[in-house]
Design a protein around this motif. Sequence first.
Motif, short mmCIF file in Angstrom:
data_model
loop_
_atom_site.label_atom_id
_atom_site.label_comp_id
_atom_site.label_asym_id
_atom_site.label_seq_id
_atom_site.Cartn_x
_atom_site.Cartn_y
_atom_site.Cartn_z
N TYR A 198 0.89 -1.11 0.02
CA TYR A 198 -0.07 -0.05 0.04
C TYR A 198 1.05 1.48 -0.07
O TYR A 198 2.13 1.10 0.54
CB TYR A 198 -0.81 0.10 0.94
CG TYR A 198 -0.08 0.04 2.59
CD1 TYR A 198 0.15 1.08 3.34
CD2 TYR A 198 -0.07 -1.37 3.03
CE1 TYR A 198 0.82 1.02 4.37
CE2 TYR A 198 0.58 -1.34 4.36
CZ TYR A 198 1.07 -0.35 4.95
OH TYR A 198 1.44 -0.53 6.29
N LEU A 199 0.32 2.42 -0.44
CA LEU A 199 1.04 3.69 -0.51
C LEU A 199 0.67 4.48 0.66
O LEU A 199 -0.11 4.21 1.32
CB LEU A 199 0.61 4.11 -1.83
CG LEU A 199 0.87 3.72 -3.17
CD1 LEU A 199 0.34 4.54 -4.30
CD2 LEU A 199 2.34 3.14 -3.27
N PRO A 200 1.73 5.51 0.97
CA PRO A 200 1.71 6.08 2.17
C PRO A 200 0.28 6.91 2.36
O PRO A 200 -0.03 6.99 3.57
CB PRO A 200 2.78 7.06 1.84
CG PRO A 200 3.75 6.56 0.93
CD PRO A 200 3.06 5.66 0.01
N PHE A 201 -0.44 7.23 1.26
CA PHE A 201 -1.76 7.85 1.50
C PHE A 201 -2.86 7.07 1.78
O PHE A 201 -3.84 7.24 2.08
CB PHE A 201 -1.85 8.90 0.43
CG PHE A 201 -2.43 8.11 -0.88
CD1 PHE A 201 -3.55 7.68 -1.25
CD2 PHE A 201 -1.13 7.96 -1.76
CE1 PHE A 201 -3.85 7.28 -2.55
CE2 PHE A 201 -1.50 7.45 -3.05
CZ PHE A 201 -2.72 6.89 -3.28
N ASP A 202 -2.69 5.54 1.43
CA ASP A 202 -3.65 4.76 1.61
C ASP A 202 -4.44 4.51 2.91
O ASP A 202 -5.50 4.61 3.04
CB ASP A 202 -3.10 3.31 0.83
CG ASP A 202 -3.06 3.24 -0.66
OD1 ASP A 202 -4.04 3.69 -1.12
OD2 ASP A 202 -2.38 2.56 -1.15
N HIS A 243 -10.71 -2.47 -1.10
CA HIS A 243 -9.69 -2.03 -1.81
C HIS A 243 -8.72 -0.89 -1.07
O HIS A 243 -9.44 -0.15 -0.38
CB HIS A 243 -9.98 -1.36 -3.32
CG HIS A 243 -10.40 -2.42 -4.16
ND1 HIS A 243 -9.62 -3.14 -5.05
CD2 HIS A 243 -11.73 -2.92 -4.44
CE1 HIS A 243 -10.24 -3.98 -5.84
NE2 HIS A 243 -11.52 -3.91 -5.51
N TRP A 244 -7.39 -0.48 -1.58
CA TRP A 244 -6.87 0.55 -1.11
C TRP A 244 -7.54 1.91 -2.14
O TRP A 244 -7.83 1.69 -3.09
CB TRP A 244 -5.35 0.44 -1.25
CG TRP A 244 -5.07 -0.47 -0.15
CD1 TRP A 244 -4.35 -1.77 -0.46
CD2 TRP A 244 -4.58 -0.13 1.19
NE1 TRP A 244 -3.64 -2.37 0.73
CE2 TRP A 244 -4.13 -1.43 1.81
CE3 TRP A 244 -5.21 0.51 2.27
CZ2 TRP A 244 -4.00 -1.53 3.11
CZ3 TRP A 244 -5.05 0.53 3.45
CH2 TRP A 244 -4.21 -0.84 3.98
N PRO A 245 -7.30 3.03 -1.44
CA PRO A 245 -7.36 4.19 -2.37
C PRO A 245 -6.58 4.18 -3.70
O PRO A 245 -7.18 4.44 -4.78
CB PRO A 245 -7.23 5.34 -1.66
CG PRO A 245 -7.45 5.05 -0.36
CD PRO A 245 -7.08 3.48 -0.09
N PRO A 290 -6.62 -4.88 1.49
CA PRO A 290 -6.33 -4.25 2.79
C PRO A 290 -6.58 -5.29 4.07
O PRO A 290 -7.42 -6.05 4.09
CB PRO A 290 -7.38 -3.16 2.96
CG PRO A 290 -7.72 -2.91 1.63
CD PRO A 290 -7.58 -4.21 0.86
N SER A 291 -5.47 -5.05 4.90
CA SER A 291 -5.37 -5.69 6.03
C SER A 291 -6.41 -5.27 7.18
O SER A 291 -6.26 -4.21 7.42
CB SER A 291 -4.01 -5.90 6.63
OG SER A 291 -4.13 -6.57 7.91
N ALA A 292 -6.83 -6.42 8.06
CA ALA A 292 -7.65 -5.98 9.13
C ALA A 292 -6.92 -5.63 10.22
O ALA A 292 -7.55 -4.82 11.16
CB ALA A 292 -8.72 -7.10 9.77
N ASP A 293 -5.82 -5.64 10.21
CA ASP A 293 -4.81 -5.05 11.11
C ASP A 293 -4.63 -3.25 10.90
O ASP A 293 -4.14 -2.80 12.04
CB ASP A 293 -3.27 -5.59 11.27
CG ASP A 293 -3.40 -7.15 11.58
OD1 ASP A 293 -4.34 -7.53 12.44
OD2 ASP A 293 -2.69 -7.99 10.97
N LEU A 294 -5.05 -3.08 9.80
CA LEU A 294 -4.73 -1.58 9.41
C LEU A 294 -6.07 -0.71 9.46
O LEU A 294 -6.22 0.58 9.79
CB LEU A 294 -3.85 -1.54 8.40
CG LEU A 294 -2.51 -2.27 8.20
CD1 LEU A 294 -1.67 -2.05 6.85
CD2 LEU A 294 -1.60 -1.28 9.14
#
Length: 226
Positions: free
Chosen positions: A45-49, A192-194, A123-127
Amino acid sequence: MSAIVTALPAPRARTAPFRWPLLALGLAGLALYAADTFAAASVHYLPFDVPVERLIQSVNWGPLVQVFTFLDWIEGTRQQVLGLAGIALVAAVNWRAVPLMVVGALSGAIYTLTAMVIQRPRPSADLVHVIRHTGSSSYPSGHVAFFSWFLVLLIVCLAVGRLPKAIVAATWIAAAVVLLAVGISRVYLGEHWPSDIVGGLALGLGWTALALSVRLLSNPALARKH
């Protein structure tokens, strides 16, 4: 001699094979898609995600959550059926536009190939909060890529040049609202991630602009009905 020259038929002005602004827009979209794909292949994932996803998930969307769930339901086979139904509708109303619709649908092949190669985890449920996950990879968003070409080309093939300008403008606004809802829904549900949404949007709109730039494809679709 001057009389002879005057009598000769004037050469016809040749129309460029491309609509240059749309060609530039399409190439820019696909360039963004290539850059986003390279980034997705490098990191999960990217920094803004994460901050953007958490922000979207923190909003109380109320009854729109039901809309998000419905849009999520339109996947896989249902999405393919919807695409075929759209092509069939265009064939019935404006059959000359069918090749343009078919070329637009080919963006699905690019999506499938990219997803198979990149294999980015969802996306991870940890995040972030994960409401639903499908078993496929995350990048790019197939929903966004699909609705990007599908909605735009339906309007071009069925409404532009056929319906009053006010109605056409209203359909563009409606399409933009639906596409925005699709993008938000993918992030809100944790699918999804942004940056996956950015990739799907760049692919769908970039490929569509490229197809529309080719006059051989778009001129028949845009021909006014007499």
